[in-house]
Design an enzyme around this catalytic site. Structure first.
Site, PDB file in Angstrom:
ATOM      1  N   CYS A  94      -4.871  -8.499   2.854  1.00  0.00           N
ATOM      2  CA  CYS A  94      -4.824  -6.217   3.074  1.00  0.00           C
ATOM      3  C   CYS A  94      -4.429  -5.801   2.318  1.00  0.00           C
ATOM      4  O   CYS A  94      -3.386  -5.783   1.752  1.00  0.00           O
ATOM      5  CB  CYS A  94      -3.619  -6.387   4.724  1.00  0.00           C
ATOM      6  N   CYS A 121      -1.275  -3.668   2.670  1.00  0.00           N
ATOM      7  CA  CYS A 121      -0.283  -4.124   2.343  1.00  0.00           C
ATOM      8  C   CYS A 121       0.285  -4.844   0.659  1.00  0.00           C
ATOM      9  O   CYS A 121       1.040  -4.398   0.251  1.00  0.00           O
ATOM     10  CB  CYS A 121      -0.478  -5.641   2.872  1.00  0.00           C
ATOM     11  N   ASP A 122      -0.245  -4.721   0.499  1.00  0.00           N
ATOM     12  CA  ASP A 122      -0.342  -5.267  -1.224  1.00  0.00           C
ATOM     13  C   ASP A 122      -0.722  -5.123  -2.506  1.00  0.00           C
ATOM     14  O   ASP A 122      -0.941  -5.253  -2.796  1.00  0.00           O
ATOM     15  CB  ASP A 122      -0.710  -6.949  -1.610  1.00  0.00           C
TER      16      ASP A 122
END
Ligand code: FAD
Length: 321
Positions: free
Chosen positions: A147, A150-151
């Protein structure tokens, strides 16, 4: 354990489940919709959606799903969150009218609720597929991610690689250029599968480098990922590429384990359905990414939800079995 009786249980509150809920509500069905985490599904981490008709101005997956969640809330429908179905069984009662709704009930169990239902819409979606390369499991969360939204920010001014050549891979590579110094796109074929428009954006981005006809053999590093070992499929040559992060977008795996042995699936575990989206088990319908379908997108998942709910209503009414 609490027992809840319903005509329909919708398992999963992503686009397919929420689409089902809108149609089930308007059909006047007595139903519940649940999700093992919070409502929204896998699209909520996607930065930009450009292909959902009617919404085109900087729409994120999160914003789109908030609108769908608000839509069902507005009908007074509550999504029961953090409720994971772990087991499904059938009870059959003897009756003269074979296959009528009084003959067959499904028991769907979470940790603290036992749902007794006439019909089910399986809208459990899918999750990322892993490469299966050497040391992969050791570096998940220590350099390997699924992701970018997200990261991605963790890799500011670092080199990262994106694995895959489809729309999701290339879109996420473009997103990563906001943070990373360079983004390598590693793809096992010699051309990308992504749509032309997305490919053009990637080809013209100076931060993106392409490593085509290449596969990852192994992930290497002491405590965190430091480099990957790549093999060129055409020349068979092997080389190390230093990267701090790898984002994998090589396909998806259906969340269909709870239905194993109960409904027919293809060899990859995608649930097979007929034209009404009924599975091989009467009264169990499947919608969205979890089923065997040629296109897995928000728009098709929502449309599946509408059809599955309409079919569940007809099944309850005894119009088809
Ligand atoms: C990186 C990425 C980018 C994408 N970009 C786009 C895009 O730009 N446009 C587009 O249209 N599509 C895009 N997609 C595809 C889109 O996200 C999916 O097609 C869509 O989310 C499928 O919806 P669904 O409801 O079938 O499944 P999901 O969205 O996967 O939702 C399934 C839900 O079921 C829940 N669940 C699973 N198992 C259980 C259980 N046992 N009990 C209870 N709940 C359960 C899950 O928690 C989840 O919330 C993208 C996907 C990815 C990964």
């Amino acid at each position: 354990m609490e027992e809840i009786k319903k005509e329909l249980l919708i398992i999963g509150a992503g686009p397919a489940g929420l689409g089902s809920a809108v149609y089930a509500y308007r059909a006047g069905m007595d139903f519940a919709i649940i999700d093992k985490i919070s409502a929204g599904g896998q699209i909520i981490t996607t930065e930009l959606i450009e292909n959902y008709p009617g919404f085109y101005e900087n729409l994120s997956g999160f914003d789109l799903m908030q609108k769908m969640i608000e839509h069902v809330k507005n009908f007074g429908v509550e999504v029961k969150e953090f409720c994971e179905i772990k087991e499904i069984t059938i009870t059959e009662r003897k009756s003269k009218t074979k296959n009528s709704k009084t003959d067959r009930k499904y028991i769907c169990k979470s940790d603290d609720i036992r749902f007794l239902t006439d019909t089910i819409i399986l809208a459990t979606g899918a999750g990322p597929k892993k490469l299966g390369a050497k040391n992969e499991e050791d570096f998940v969360g220590k350099g390997i991610s699924f992701c970018a939204t997200c990261d991605g920010a963790l890799y500011r001014d670092m080199d990262v690689a994106v694995i895959g050549g489809g729309n999701a891979a290339i879109e996420e590579a473009l997103f990563l250029t906001k943070f990373a110094k360079r983004v390598f796109i590693v793809h096992r074929r010699d051309e990308l599968r992504a749509s032309k428009r997305i490919q053009e954006r990637a080809f013209s981005n100076p931060k993106i480098r392409f490593l085509l006809s290449s596969e990852i053999l192994s992930f290497e590093g002491k405590t965190k990922l430091e480099y990957v070992v790549l093999k060129n499929n055409k020349s068979d040559s092997v080389k190390k590429v230093k990267v701090s992060g790898v984002f994998e977008y090589v396909g998806i795996v259906p969340n269909s384990k709870i239905m194993a042995g109960m409904v027919e699936m293809d060899t990859n575990g995608f649930v097979l359905t007929d034209k009404n989206l009924q599975t091989s088990a009467p009264g169990i319908f499947a919608a969205g990414d979890v089923r065997d379908t040629p296109l897995r997108q928000v728009i098709t998942a929502v449309a599946d939800g509408a059809l599955a709910a309409t079919s569940a209503e007809k099944y309850i009414a005894g119009i088809f079995v």
